[in-house]
Design an enzyme around this catalytic site. Structure first.
Site, PDB file in Angstrom:
ATOM      1  N   GLY A   1       0.575  -5.222   0.706  1.00  0.00           N
ATOM      2  CA  GLY A   1      -0.571  -5.238  -0.209  1.00  0.00           C
ATOM      3  C   GLY A   1      -0.207  -5.808  -1.566  1.00  0.00           C
ATOM      4  O   GLY A   1      -1.069  -6.335  -2.274  1.00  0.00           O
TER       5      GLY A   1
ATOM      6  N   GLU B   1       4.303  -5.586   7.195  1.00  0.00           N
ATOM      7  CA  GLU B   1       3.452  -4.576   7.838  1.00  0.00           C
ATOM      8  C   GLU B   1       3.822  -4.309   9.300  1.00  0.00           C
ATOM      9  O   GLU B   1       3.744  -3.172   9.764  1.00  0.00           O
ATOM     10  CB  GLU B   1       1.980  -5.013   7.753  1.00  0.00           C
TER      11      GLU B   1
ATOM     12  N   GLU C   1      -0.619  -9.386  -1.175  1.00  0.00           N
ATOM     13  CA  GLU C   1      -2.059  -9.647  -1.012  1.00  0.00           C
ATOM     14  C   GLU C   1      -2.780  -9.594  -2.365  1.00  0.00           C
ATOM     15  O   GLU C   1      -3.668 -10.406  -2.624  1.00  0.00           O
ATOM     16  CB  GLU C   1      -2.639  -8.658   0.002  1.00  0.00           C
TER      17      GLU C   1
ATOM     18  N   ALA D   1       0.859  -1.181   0.000  1.00  0.00           N
ATOM     19  CA  ALA D   1       0.000   0.000   0.000  1.00  0.00           C
ATOM     20  C   ALA D   1       0.897   1.234   0.000  1.00  0.00           C
ATOM     21  O   ALA D   1       2.069   1.156   0.369  1.00  0.00           O
ATOM     22  CB  ALA D   1      -0.856   0.004   1.252  1.00  0.00           C
TER      23      ALA D   1
END
Ligand code: T1G
Length: 705
Positions: free
Chosen positions: A109, A132, A112, A63
């Site tokens: 992300g 993270e 993911e 992200a």
């Protein structure tokens, strides 16, 4: 608006290229563009399958971390995560095979998104990870639910609580990826996608149950992880939350597990721990940017190096160079000294081999890069010299005069001094542009900080080369100005002053160290001095006295001098602030030190009293921050976050607290200022608030904006 996802078709396979430099972070519009491209493929009769790949050097690196600062409330976070989860579900629902082609890194992300794809093909030198927790959060886009479905509980827990990337081969054997590509990732991914289309196969990761079927084993693995983390996480909350989320993958269905993850994520992303770690992420990268040293400033390539002084620091510095494959000359005054240094280096490497962190072949190879010498032969060919001799100005002037004469014009002349005037060395060398401070932290082959001290005439090229050297050595370089004791030790003097005064006022050595380690420091001020050596501090105080200076304004406790006079230098003499049993590093409280503190307190007319841990932390951290503010206002640091990087990487200040300047911002500068005024009342006028602190507090601002 640049095209965030390019759409190309090759032999009925669509190639969706994510292009959001520099690391294809999932910034505004990126995930939406990926989802739209996938939908377009599904509706495109001319296409049977698709490959998702990143432009540039990497797949999606997660992200966009800058977004976290905008998520102020749980509700905002939940709303955002729900949107992300829904998009990934729609990608996973694709009616044609979606293959992620991973090169560089698929992180957070990014992994993911790849796990929401049906299959993953990875380049042999690429890696995947859920880092993270290094940002004080947990995977927030389904990673804690899809990853265990691919690789089971143990590896999912390891990846999500440790944050370290996993290389391609291990990702394959664990089931996270389906194929390690050959030389051409895209070709192999396209072929893989075409084969899946031909077989009419797609695969939803969320539907995989085999690796989460054994519910009790999953729950047991999480319980075991909590026990380990209770000992290792040093107060970090995010790793524990990651375990809670992974456990939900074993106890709840995918939708409920995802909701649990979103809830836990929301709690993390609005925490101070997250704000501090995000601050550190960007602070470490900002530190490499020096306003008057443009990015394209020429850098001297470092092929050969030399170190002067084979003592503890010199030996560690030589190891730092050899560890990255740079041949290094290690010089000392006589053969005895240089052989002692080499023996210590060999012992350090042998202990790494014993701990399985190094092979004996690597030991031989690395040791062979270090050439002991007692002369300057060969110095004419080196690209950098790091002087790590005794902290004595006269000696260092002689050394720099020699170096200025012997080394080639482009050679960088660096000093590992922790406090002496770099400009003096520059004058002595006759080549001030090449002279700079490279202040390593003990052990120099381990500690990540390199305090780079620019002199009045240090050239931009020398500064740029020093930053490049830091990166090459795996260090974090921070450029600071040439004030006495620079940034790290100048501020540390105030940290130590308060610790010593609190000791005289009634606190004990273990109490003070205990309060600071509970705060998150790896070791307290007294434990640290016993490691570094009380004699080292004494010698610096003698030098200061000789030039009419003290390390910190305010009362000077005589306790450390008394310990020195008693021959108590710390671990190396079996006693210092603590006592040590022979051969043991276990710190034993020594009431004799309390007695000495009480005597010195009486001499200074100090009334002893109960001191609580909160006061200990508040006084020590306030003194540190206040001096940091002075360093900033005098221009010896470029930005407050540089000071935070210095303390987190030089002294192990807890990253999840953000460093002394960021911590002050979280406490609130008006509160910090009020404390200083209170201490001034109670303890004396030496407590003077820095002008910058008063100004920022009055303006309702912080050090970091
Ligand atoms: N967001 C925003 N900017 C980023 C970024 C990111 N994720 N990653 C890097 N940058 C910027 C960085 O600040 C620098 O900018 C430039 O890119 C180059 O970075 C939903 C919530 C990928 C291994 O933690 O580890 O996904 O200084 O100098 O050494 O569950 O960057 O040039 O202006 O570090 O080659 C998880 C973070 C996010 C990975 C490349 N992802 N990045 O290293 O370059 S949380 C991460 C890295 C998440 C999801 C959750 C490294 C790298 P500037 P660099 P590098």
């Amino acid at each position: 608006m640049p095209e965030l996802v390019r759409y190309d078709v090759r032999d009925r396979v669509a190639i969706l290229t994510v292009d959001n430099p520099p690391v294809n972070a999932l910034g505004p519009g990126v995930l939406e563009a990926i989802e739209a491209a996938v939908a377009r493929v599904c509706a495109d009769p001319g296409v049977d399958a698709m490959v998702l790949i990143g432009a540039g050097s990497t797949f999606i690196a997660g992200a966009d971390i800058r977004i976290f600062g905008t998520l102020k409330t749980r509700e905002q976070s939940l709303a955002r995560s729900e949107g992300t989860h829904a998009r990934l579900l729609r990608i996973e629902e694709a009616t044609k095979p979606v293959v992620a082609a991973i090169h560089g890194n698929a992180l957070g992300g990014g992994l993911e998104v790849a796990m929401a794809c049906h299959y993953r093909v990875i380049a042999p030198d690429a890696s995947v990870g859920q880092p993270e927790v290094t940002l004080g959060i947990i995977p927030g886009a389904g990673g804690t639910q899809r990853l265990p479905r691919l690789c089971g509980a143990d590896l999912a827990i390891e990846m999500c609580t440790g944050g370290k990337p996993v290389p391609a081969a291990r990702a394959l054997s664990a089931g996270i990826v389906d194929l390690v590509a050959g030389a051409n990732l895209l070709d192999d991914a396209v072929a893989f996608a075409r084969a899946k289309a031909a077989a009419g196969e797609t695969r939803k990761t969320r539907a995989l149950v085999e690796k989460i079927a054994d519910r009790s084993a999953g729950v047991a693995a999480c319980a075991a992880a909590r026990t380990t983390l209770a000992k290792t996480s040093r107060g970090l909350q995010a790793p524990l939350k990651a375990v809670d989320a992974i456990e939900a993958a074993f106890t709840l269905d995918f939708a409920a597990g995802s909701a649990r993850e979103r809830d836990l994520f929301a709690g993390c992303v609005t925490s101070t721990e997250c704000r501090a770690l995000v601050h550190m992420f960007f602070a470490e990268r900002e530190a490499a940017k020096v306003p008057d040293v443009p990015k394209d400033t020429p850098v001297t390539p470092i092929v050969r190096a030399a170190v002067i002084g084979a003592g503890t620091m010199g030996g560690g510095i030589a190891m730092a160079y050899a560890n990255v494959g740079i041949p290094v000359l290690l010089k000392d005054v006589d053969d005895g000294a240089v052989q002692r240094g080499l023996a210590t280096i060999r012992r350090n490497y042998e202990s790494s081999v014993a701990k399985g962190r190094m092979t004996s072949e690597a030991l031989q190879r690395t040791l062979a890069l270090i050439t002991p010498t007692t002369t300057y032969d060969g110095f004419e060919d080196v690209d950098i010299v790091v002087e790590a001799a005794f902290e004595d100005m006269a000696l260092k002037r002689v050394i720099f005069a020699d170096l200025g004469r012997i080394t080639k014009a482009s050679c960088i002349l660096a000093s590992n001094t922790s406090s002496l005037d770099i400009d003096e060395f520059a004058r002595a060398s006759g080549r001030p542009g090449q002279v700079i401070g490279h202040h390593f932290f003990s052990p120099a082959n381990v500690m990540k900080l390199l305090e780079i001290v620019r002199g009045r005439e240090t050239s931009r090229e020398t500064i740029a080369t020093s930053l490049a050297v830091a990166k090459r050595l795996g260090k974090v370089g921070v450029v600071v100005g040439n004030c006495f004791a620079f940034v790290a030790n100048r501020m540390l003097a105030y940290y130590m002053r308060e610790a010593l005064l609190l000791l005289e006022e009634g606190a004990t050595v273990p109490q003070i160290d205990g309060a600071l380690t509970a705060f998150g420091m790896p070791v307290g001020p007294f434990g640290m001095q016993d490691i570094a050596g009380i004699d080292v501090g004494w010698r610096i105080r003698q030098f200061l006295k000789s030039i009419g200076k003290t390390r910190a304004e305010g009362p000077q406790s005589a306790v450390p001098d008394r310990l020195y006079e008693m021959g108590r230098y710390g671990q190396k003499t079996g006693a210092g602030w603590y006592r040590y049993e022979p051969g043991s590093r276990e710190r034993i409280h020594d009431p004799l030190v309390d007695q000495i503190a009480a005597e010195e307190a009486a001499k200074r007319g100090v009334t002893r009293r109960q001191v609580d841990d909160d006061e200990i932390v508040a006084r020590i951290m306030t003194a540190l921050t206040n001096e940091g503010a002075r360093v900033l206002e005098e221009g010896y640091a470029t930005r407050a976050s540089d000071i935070d990087v210095v303390y987190c990487h030089g002294f192990g200040y807890p990253r999840h607290v953000g460093g002394p300047m960021f911590y002050a911002d979280t406490v609130g500068l008006p509160t910090v200022l009020a404390r200083i005024k209170e201490y001034r009342e109670r303890h004396g006028n030496y407590w003077k608030p820095a002008g910058l602190l008063e100004k920022l507090a009055a303006e309702g601002r912080g050090f970091n904006g």
